[in-house]
Write a protein that holds these residues in place. Structure first.
Motif, PDB file in Angstrom:
ATOM      1  N   PHE A 228      -8.926   7.282  -8.535  1.00  0.00           N
ATOM      2  CA  PHE A 228      -7.754   6.419  -8.736  1.00  0.00           C
ATOM      3  C   PHE A 228      -6.804   7.026  -9.759  1.00  0.00           C
ATOM      4  O   PHE A 228      -5.580   7.055  -9.553  1.00  0.00           O
ATOM      5  CB  PHE A 228      -8.194   5.030  -9.184  1.00  0.00           C
ATOM      6  CG  PHE A 228      -7.093   4.221  -9.814  1.00  0.00           C
ATOM      7  CD1 PHE A 228      -6.048   3.713  -9.043  1.00  0.00           C
ATOM      8  CD2 PHE A 228      -7.071   3.991 -11.186  1.00  0.00           C
ATOM      9  CE1 PHE A 228      -5.007   2.995  -9.629  1.00  0.00           C
ATOM     10  CE2 PHE A 228      -6.047   3.269 -11.772  1.00  0.00           C
ATOM     11  CZ  PHE A 228      -5.015   2.773 -10.994  1.00  0.00           C
TER      12      PHE A 228
ATOM     13  N   GLY B 161       0.893  -2.628  -9.235  1.00  0.00           N
ATOM     14  CA  GLY B 161      -0.359  -2.648  -8.488  1.00  0.00           C
ATOM     15  C   GLY B 161      -1.164  -3.898  -8.783  1.00  0.00           C
ATOM     16  O   GLY B 161      -0.674  -4.873  -9.350  1.00  0.00           O
TER      17      GLY B 161
ATOM     18  N   TYR C 101       0.802  -1.233   0.000  1.00  0.00           N
ATOM     19  CA  TYR C 101       0.000   0.000   0.000  1.00  0.00           C
ATOM     20  C   TYR C 101       0.830   1.277   0.000  1.00  0.00           C
ATOM     21  O   TYR C 101       0.272   2.370   0.119  1.00  0.00           O
ATOM     22  CB  TYR C 101      -0.999   0.009   1.169  1.00  0.00           C
ATOM     23  CG  TYR C 101      -1.682  -1.324   1.344  1.00  0.00           C
ATOM     24  CD1 TYR C 101      -2.392  -1.923   0.297  1.00  0.00           C
ATOM     25  CD2 TYR C 101      -1.570  -2.024   2.541  1.00  0.00           C
ATOM     26  CE1 TYR C 101      -2.971  -3.162   0.440  1.00  0.00           C
ATOM     27  CE2 TYR C 101      -2.168  -3.278   2.699  1.00  0.00           C
ATOM     28  CZ  TYR C 101      -2.855  -3.843   1.635  1.00  0.00           C
ATOM     29  OH  TYR C 101      -3.430  -5.073   1.778  1.00  0.00           O
TER      30      TYR C 101
ATOM     31  N   HIS D 154       0.411  -3.932  -4.151  1.00  0.00           N
ATOM     32  CA  HIS D 154      -1.024  -3.833  -4.435  1.00  0.00           C
ATOM     33  C   HIS D 154      -1.451  -2.432  -4.832  1.00  0.00           C
ATOM     34  O   HIS D 154      -2.654  -2.161  -4.973  1.00  0.00           O
ATOM     35  CB  HIS D 154      -1.874  -4.342  -3.269  1.00  0.00           C
ATOM     36  CG  HIS D 154      -1.606  -5.766  -2.902  1.00  0.00           C
ATOM     37  ND1 HIS D 154      -1.762  -6.799  -3.803  1.00  0.00           N
ATOM     38  CD2 HIS D 154      -1.164  -6.315  -1.741  1.00  0.00           C
ATOM     39  CE1 HIS D 154      -1.436  -7.934  -3.210  1.00  0.00           C
ATOM     40  NE2 HIS D 154      -1.060  -7.677  -1.961  1.00  0.00           N
ATOM     41  N   VAL D 155      -0.499  -1.540  -5.016  1.00  0.00           N
ATOM     42  CA  VAL D 155      -0.742  -0.205  -5.556  1.00  0.00           C
ATOM     43  C   VAL D 155       0.380   0.094  -6.537  1.00  0.00           C
ATOM     44  O   VAL D 155       1.429  -0.564  -6.520  1.00  0.00           O
ATOM     45  CB  VAL D 155      -0.770   0.872  -4.446  1.00  0.00           C
ATOM     46  CG1 VAL D 155      -1.941   0.647  -3.499  1.00  0.00           C
ATOM     47  CG2 VAL D 155       0.548   0.907  -3.677  1.00  0.00           C
TER      48      VAL D 155
ATOM     49  N   SER E  39      -4.795   9.956  -8.348  1.00  0.00           N
ATOM     50  CA  SER E  39      -3.754   9.506  -7.433  1.00  0.00           C
ATOM     51  C   SER E  39      -2.579   8.888  -8.193  1.00  0.00           C
ATOM     52  O   SER E  39      -1.412   9.200  -7.928  1.00  0.00           O
ATOM     53  CB  SER E  39      -4.334   8.492  -6.444  1.00  0.00           C
ATOM     54  OG  SER E  39      -3.325   7.999  -5.580  1.00  0.00           O
ATOM     55  N   ALA E  40      -2.885   8.013  -9.161  1.00  0.00           N
ATOM     56  CA  ALA E  40      -1.831   7.353  -9.928  1.00  0.00           C
ATOM     57  C   ALA E  40      -1.032   8.364 -10.743  1.00  0.00           C
ATOM     58  O   ALA E  40       0.207   8.324 -10.775  1.00  0.00           O
ATOM     59  CB  ALA E  40      -2.436   6.290 -10.840  1.00  0.00           C
TER      60      ALA E  40
ATOM     61  N   ASP F  27      -6.571   3.311  -4.106  1.00  0.00           N
ATOM     62  CA  ASP F  27      -5.375   2.957  -4.874  1.00  0.00           C
ATOM     63  C   ASP F  27      -5.256   1.472  -5.187  1.00  0.00           C
ATOM     64  O   ASP F  27      -4.426   1.087  -6.017  1.00  0.00           O
ATOM     65  CB  ASP F  27      -4.126   3.425  -4.121  1.00  0.00           C
ATOM     66  CG  ASP F  27      -4.084   4.935  -3.966  1.00  0.00           C
ATOM     67  OD1 ASP F  27      -4.343   5.632  -4.954  1.00  0.00           O
ATOM     68  OD2 ASP F  27      -3.812   5.410  -2.842  1.00  0.00           O
ATOM     69  N   THR F  28      -6.064   0.633  -4.518  1.00  0.00           N
ATOM     70  CA  THR F  28      -5.985  -0.802  -4.790  1.00  0.00           C
ATOM     71  C   THR F  28      -7.031  -1.267  -5.792  1.00  0.00           C
ATOM     72  O   THR F  28      -6.975  -2.409  -6.261  1.00  0.00           O
ATOM     73  CB  THR F  28      -6.151  -1.616  -3.495  1.00  0.00           C
ATOM     74  OG1 THR F  28      -7.417  -1.316  -2.894  1.00  0.00           O
ATOM     75  CG2 THR F  28      -5.032  -1.311  -2.514  1.00  0.00           C
TER      76      THR F  28
ATOM     77  N   LEU G 259       2.861   4.004  -2.052  1.00  0.00           N
ATOM     78  CA  LEU G 259       2.903   4.462  -3.438  1.00  0.00           C
ATOM     79  C   LEU G 259       4.314   4.798  -3.917  1.00  0.00           C
ATOM     80  O   LEU G 259       4.494   5.117  -5.094  1.00  0.00           O
ATOM     81  CB  LEU G 259       2.000   5.685  -3.616  1.00  0.00           C
ATOM     82  CG  LEU G 259       0.495   5.408  -3.464  1.00  0.00           C
ATOM     83  CD1 LEU G 259      -0.282   6.705  -3.338  1.00  0.00           C
ATOM     84  CD2 LEU G 259      -0.020   4.593  -4.643  1.00  0.00           C
TER      85      LEU G 259
ATOM     86  N   GLY H 153      -4.858  -0.501 -11.317  1.00  0.00           N
ATOM     87  CA  GLY H 153      -3.451  -0.833 -11.494  1.00  0.00           C
ATOM     88  C   GLY H 153      -2.978  -0.388 -12.862  1.00  0.00           C
ATOM     89  O   GLY H 153      -3.721   0.243 -13.620  1.00  0.00           O
TER      90      GLY H 153
END
Length: 383
Positions: free
Chosen positions: A342, A264, A212, A241-242, A345-346, A274-275, A214, A278
């Motif tokens: 998402f 991710g 988790y 997983h992120v 954030s990515a 965030d999970t 980043l 991907g």
């Protein structure tokens, strides 16, 4: 090597290749999870499992690649099936991943011993039966020695693949089964053996890092430096997983290497911002004027996992552009909102920390995936 000799090699290569040098594309996906909700959604009458809807909308992207790799983060240990904390997926899950276009499945991860040695070996049996390449776990040391270095001829490019994990959740093998753990001496030896066996490109797929987070930790960065310095051309990470940043590195001699700290989740029932989504990374290989295999470009796409909905009763991995398409009446607007969260954030992470690995925004419908269609991060300048 004299300049005249170099010129002769270049001219010979051009005569052989024609207008363009040969190219090949590789695609890598992250953690293919199988939580209990996913198993329940796939269950059908008669004890069968149907995953046909899961990957339908991303299959064009995967099959477009010349070779595609995914981290199979669950044993295929046979019934009874289970999700977290000890995974075990139906065989139909493997079939669906294969139909989606994956050529190789990685098995060195922290859940590979969830069904102990029996599950590890049965997973290998099922992968062999399906005719899918696999890497990271072995029935015994003799099998490992016979299979490694694993080199695949992909459209004329000889590419070696290696796979290691930081651990297996404290579970140890009880038989002669082998799991490839992160060990610098072992990894250096494997890379050297791959080169001696004729590998032009060496790919190390590695299960590492903090869940988790980043951003990669210092251990990941140090290990990435070690692997690249040891001769790895591609370092592809999983486990957090992120998503985590991607780097195209160029050394003083002009050699390129690509490091992806984490792609991710590929598909899961994880529910945080965030999970839920991907990335998948596409690496294009080419040949230089001397005929040597080199990394040409790398780019990525973002995907989002939708849970079962009234329109489709299974989990689905869908390009983020499609999830955010307000004209689609099969995706409730609330999921478009979550997908946009998402993406923001990515892109915040990738925009600040990616080095020369842009986002591919080309159309999946046309399958025309060209460099001209990529979005270049304004925060990074590439040589």
């Amino acid at each position: 090597m004299t300049p005249l000799f170099c010129l002769l090699i270049s001219l010979a290569s051009l005569l052989t290749w024609g207008d363009e040098p040969p190219q090949v594309t590789l695609v890598f996906a992250g953690d293919a999870m199988q939580h209990q909700a996913q198993i329940d959604a796939a269950r059908r009458v008669g004890g069968k499992y149907d995953y046909s809807d899961c990957f339908r909308e991303i299959t064009p992207y995967i099959t477009r690649a010349d070779y595609a790799v995914v981290n199979l983060e669950t044993p295929l240990g046979g019934a009874p099936f289970s999700g977290y904390p000890c995974f075990c997926a139906p065989d139909e899950y493997l079939d669906a991943l294969k139909r989606a276009g994956f050529d190789m499945m990685l098995t060195a991860n922290n859940h590979t011993l969830d069904r102990r040695d029996r599950g590890l070996k049965r997973t290998i049996d099922r992968l062999d039966l399906a005719g899918v390449d696999h890497l990271g776990t072995y029935r015994n040391k003799a099998e490992r020695d016979s299979l490694l270095p694993l080199i695949r001829d992909v459209e004329g490019f000889r590419i070696a693949f290696l796979n290691y994990t930081y651990g297996t959740n404290g579970i140890k093998t009880q038989t002669d089964a082998v799991v490839d753990y992160i060990d610098r001496v072992l990894m250096l030896s494997d890379i050297e053996k791959a080169r001696k066996a004729g590998a032009e490109i060496v790919t190390v797929c590695i299960h590492w890092g903090d869940e988790y987070s980043l951003l990669p930790n210092s251990s990941q960065r140090s290990l990435a430096d070690f692997l690249v310095d040891s001769g790895a051309d591609l370092v592809i990470g999983s486990h957090p997983h992120v998503i985590q940043p991607m780097e195209m590195r160029t050394d003083s001699l002009g050699r390129r290497a690509t490091v992806v700290y984490s792609l991710g989740n590929f598909i899961s029932n994880m529910r945080t911002r965030d999970t839920r989504g991907g990335a998948m990374v596409r690496v294009r290989l080419s040949r230089d004027m001397f005929g040597r295999a080199v990394i040409d470009t790398a780019d990525y796409r973002l995907f989002f996992t939708l849970p079962p909905l009234p329109s489709v009763a299974n989990f689905r991995v869908i390009p983020v552009e499609a999830v955010c398409d307000e004209s689609r009446n099969d995706i409730p607007s609330q999921w478009g909102v979550r997908c946009k969260e998402f993406i923001r954030s990515a892109e915040s992470i990738f925009g600040k920390h990616n080095k020369c690995v842009p986002r591919d925004t080309s159309s999946l419908i046309s399958l025309e995936l060209k460099n001209v269609d990529t979005f270049e991060h304004t925060t990074q300048k590439c040589q």
